[in-house]
Design an enzyme around this catalytic site. Structure first.
Site, short mmCIF file in Angstrom:
data_model
loop_
_atom_site.label_atom_id
_atom_site.label_comp_id
_atom_site.label_asym_id
_atom_site.label_seq_id
_atom_site.Cartn_x
_atom_site.Cartn_y
_atom_site.Cartn_z
N LEU A 251 0.85 -1.18 0.00
CA LEU A 251 0.00 0.00 0.00
C LEU A 251 0.90 1.24 0.00
CD1 LEU A 251 -3.09 0.00 0.00
CD2 LEU A 251 -3.05 0.42 2.44
N CYS A 261 7.16 -9.18 -14.00
CA CYS A 261 6.01 -10.01 -13.63
C CYS A 261 4.67 -9.28 -13.63
CB CYS A 261 6.25 -10.63 -12.27
SG CYS A 261 7.75 -11.61 -12.23
C1 UGA Z 1 6.34 -10.14 -7.68
C2 UGA Z 1 5.58 -10.84 -6.54
O1 UGA Z 1 5.69 -10.07 -5.32
C3 UGA Z 1 6.12 -12.24 -6.31
O2 UGA Z 1 5.32 -12.90 -5.34
C4 UGA Z 1 6.04 -13.01 -7.64
O3 UGA Z 1 6.60 -14.28 -7.50
C5 UGA Z 1 6.83 -12.27 -8.70
O4 UGA Z 1 6.29 -10.94 -8.85
C6 UGA Z 1 6.72 -13.05 -9.98
O5 UGA Z 1 5.60 -13.11 -10.53
O6 UGA Z 1 7.68 -13.72 -10.36
P1 UGA Z 1 8.68 -8.87 -7.86
O7 UGA Z 1 8.27 -8.50 -9.24
O8 UGA Z 1 10.06 -9.34 -7.61
O9 UGA Z 1 7.71 -9.98 -7.26
O10 UGA Z 1 8.54 -7.53 -7.02
P2 UGA Z 1 7.63 -6.94 -5.86
O11 UGA Z 1 8.43 -6.76 -4.65
O12 UGA Z 1 6.34 -7.63 -5.76
O13 UGA Z 1 7.39 -5.46 -6.47
C7 UGA Z 1 6.78 -5.27 -7.72
C8 UGA Z 1 6.69 -3.79 -8.04
O14 UGA Z 1 5.72 -3.14 -7.23
C9 UGA Z 1 7.99 -3.02 -7.85
O15 UGA Z 1 8.15 -2.17 -8.96
C10 UGA Z 1 7.74 -2.23 -6.58
O16 UGA Z 1 8.48 -1.05 -6.52
C11 UGA Z 1 6.25 -1.95 -6.66
N1 UGA Z 1 5.57 -1.71 -5.38
C12 UGA Z 1 5.52 -2.70 -4.44
C13 UGA Z 1 4.94 -0.50 -5.13
O17 UGA Z 1 4.96 0.42 -5.98
N2 UGA Z 1 4.28 -0.31 -3.96
C14 UGA Z 1 4.24 -1.27 -3.01
O18 UGA Z 1 3.61 -1.04 -1.95
C15 UGA Z 1 4.88 -2.48 -3.26
#
Ligand code: UGA
Length: 438
Positions: A251, A261
C-alpha cells in the site's frame, strides 16, 4: 532425491540452489552456454542478495551441477522443474509459452513411467492441461504438475528457502507424493501445502499478482485524489492500512509497479480471461494498468513544470534505474521509463544506480550513467528520486545542495526524509502529499 531445473533465470537458479541446499542432487540446464559456464563456477547470472554465497556453497558440495545438454538432464532424474520465461507476446497482451512447450517436447522422448514434469513458469490457465495432452502422445506414463513460484526479486533466496505457501496442481496421488518428498524439509517446519488441480494452481499465481498490483494501483489512485484535494496519501495509507482486513503492505504509493512479472501477468490474465469468455470479470485490471502507467506520466509532467515548462537545456538527475531496490533488473522499470521519456523531451539526463547500470545502459543507451551520486546531481535543475535504494535515504542533502543548479527534488518513492531535505534548503515535491504552505 535427484531433480533437474530447466531454465536458469532468477527463478530457476534460486530454486536449483535452494533444493540442493536442502540435500537434493540437482542438475540445472539452460540453452545459454555462457550462463552455464558461469554458474558451474558459482557465478550467478543476476544480482540477488545471498545468491552468490548459496550458489558457491551448493556447487562446492557437488550437489548442484549444470549442463547445456537437456537430454542428459532428462535421464538424470525422475522430476524436472520447468523455469523458462513466458514473456508478453510483442503487440499483444497474451503470454508467449513457446519456451515451456519446447522444454516439454525436449524432455518427453526420454521420460519413463512415473517421471514427472513440474511447471513453475507463470502460464495462462489451461496450459498445463494442454501440455499434459501433448505429453501423453510421446510419454504416456509420465506426469505433469504445476507448482507456481512466488518469490520476489531482492528476497528470492529467503522466499525460496522459507516460502509462505507451496501450491501444487496435480492429477495423481503419485505426483503429489513426489512433490511432498521434494519439499519435505519445508513441510516439516510447517510451510502450508495446497494441493489443487493444475488449473487452480496456475490461477493462484496470476490471481496473487493481480491482487498485489491492484493494491498498489489503488493507493496510487488515492494519491491522485489527494493531490487534487490537498490531502496526504502517506497518512491516508497508514490509517487505511491499520485496518487488519486491509493491512499496510503493498500500500506504498509512488511511481508504481514494474519488473518482469506484474505488468505482463495482469495483461496475460486479461487476454486469457477474454479467450475464456469472461473478460469482463478482470476488465478492472486494464484500469490497474492505466493507473500504474499514469504515475510515470505524472512524474514526467511534474518534472516539466519544475524545470519551467521546457526540458530543452534542463539537466535532470535520476536516482535509481532498477524497477525496485535490491535488484539489478530494469525490465519495465518505472524509473528508467521516466528517465527515457524526459530525455526524449530534450533534457540531459544523468542516471545513478548502485547495481543496475549495466542493464540500464543496454536497455536505454541514450541516457548518461554514473556510479557516483554527487556526479549524477552536478548542475541539476531537478533531482528525481525514482527507486527506493536505502543508500538514497542516507544522502546528506546539505552536502548535495551546493552541487546542483537548483535545489529541487522529486521524491517519487516517498522514502526520503522530507523535513531534512527541506531544512537543507531543498524544495521537495512528493506526489500525493501537499507542499508545505499549500
Ligand atoms: C512479484 C511478486 O511479489 C512475487 O510474489 C512473484 O513471484 C513475482 O512478482 C513473480 O511473478 O515472479 P517482484 O516482481 O520481484 O515480485 O517484485 P515486488 O516486490 O512484488 O514489487 C513489484 C513492483 O511493485 C515493484 O516495482 C515495486 O516497486 C512496486 N511496489 C511494491 C509499489 O509500488 N508499492 C508497493 O507497496 C509495493
Amino acid at each position: 532425491m535427484r531433480m533437474t531445473v530447466i531454465g536458469t533465470g532468477y527463478v530457476g537458479v534460486v530454486h536449483a540452489a535452494t533444493m540442493a541446499d536442502l540435500g537434493h542432487e540437482v542438475l540445472g540446464t539452460d540453452i545459454d552456454e555462457e550462463r552455464i559456464a558461469a554458474l558451474s563456477s558459482g557465478t550467478p547470472p543476476v544480482y540477488e542478495p545471498g545468491l552468490q554465497e548459496l550458489l558457491q556453497r551448493t556447487v562446492a558440495s557437488g550437489r548442484l551441477r549444470f549442463t547445456t545438454d537437456v537430454a542428459s538432464a532428462a535421464r538424470f532424474a525422475p522430476a524436472h522443474f520447468v523455469c523458462v520465461g513466458t514473456p508478453q507476446q510483442p503487440g499483444a497482451k497474451r503470454a508467449d509459452v513457446r519456451s515451456v512447450e519446447a522444454v516439454v517436447d525436449a524432455l518427453a522422448p526420454h521420460l519413463g513411467p512415473g517421471d514427472l514434469i513440474v511447471g513453475k513458469s507463470t502460464v495462462p490457465v489451461g496450459t498445463a492441461a494442454r501440455l499434459a495432452e501433448r505429453l501423453r502422445r510421446t510419454a504416456p506414463q509420465a506426469g505433469l504438475a504445476w507448482n507456481p513460484e512466488f518469490l520476489r526479486e531482492g528476497f528470492a533466496v529467503q522466499d525460496s528457502a522459507a516460502p509462505e505457501r507451496i501450491v501444487v496442481g496435480v492429477t495423481s496421488e503419485h505426483d503429489e507424493e513426489v512433490l511432498r518428498e521434494l519439499y519435505a524439509p519445508m513441510l516439516r517446519v510447517g510451510v502450508p501445502f495446497f494441493r489443487t488441480d493444475p488449473s487452480t494452481a496456475e490461477l493462484v499465481k496470476v490471481a496473487s499478482n493481480s491482487f498485489l498490483a491492484t493494491k498498489i494501483s489503488f493507493i496510487n489512485a488515492m494519491a491522485e485524489v489527494c493531490d487534487a484535494a490537498g490531502a496526504d496519501v502517506i497518512m491516508l495509507a497508514q490509517a487505511v492500512g491499520a485496518d487488519s482486513r486491509i493491512g499496510p503492505r503493498f500500500l506504498q504509493p509512488g511511481l508504481g509497479f514494474g519488473g518482469s512479472c506484474f505488468p505482463k501477468d495482469i495483461r496475460g490474465f486479461m487476454a486469457r480471461a477474454e479467450e475464456l469468455g469472461v473478460g469482463g470479470a478482470v476488465a478492472f485490471l486494464d484500469e490497474v494498468d492505466a493507473i500504474n502507467t499514469r504515475q510515470r506520466t505524472r512524474t514526467v509532467e511534474l518534472t516539466g513544470r519544475l524545470v519551467g515548462g521546457s526540458f530543452a537545456d534542463a539537466n535532470v538527475a535520476v536516482l535509481g534505474a532498477a524497477f525496485k531496490p535490491d535488484s539489478d533488473d530494469v525490465r519495465d522499470s518505472p524509473a528508467l521509463a521516466v528517465a527515457e521519456s524526459i530525455r526524449r523531451r530534450g533534457a540531459r539526463v544523468r542516471v545513478h544506480d548502485p547495481e543496475a547500470l549495466d542493464n540500464a545502459r543496454s536497455a536505454a543507451p541514450g541516457l548518461q550513467y554514473t556510479l557516483d551520486v554527487p556526479k549524477a546531481c552536478e548542475d541539476a535543475d531537478v533531482v528525481l528520486h525514482l527507486t527506493a535504494w536505502p543508500e538514497y535515504r542516507a544522502i546528506d542533502p546539505a552536502a548535495l545542495a551546493p552541487l546542483v543548479r537548483r535545489p529541487t527534488v522529486v521524491d517519487a518513492r516517498h522514502t526520503l526524509d522530507a523535513d531534512r531535505w527541506r531544512e537543507a534548503g531543498w524544495s521537495l515535491h512528493a506526489p500525493g502529499r501537499p507542499q508545505p504552505g499549500e
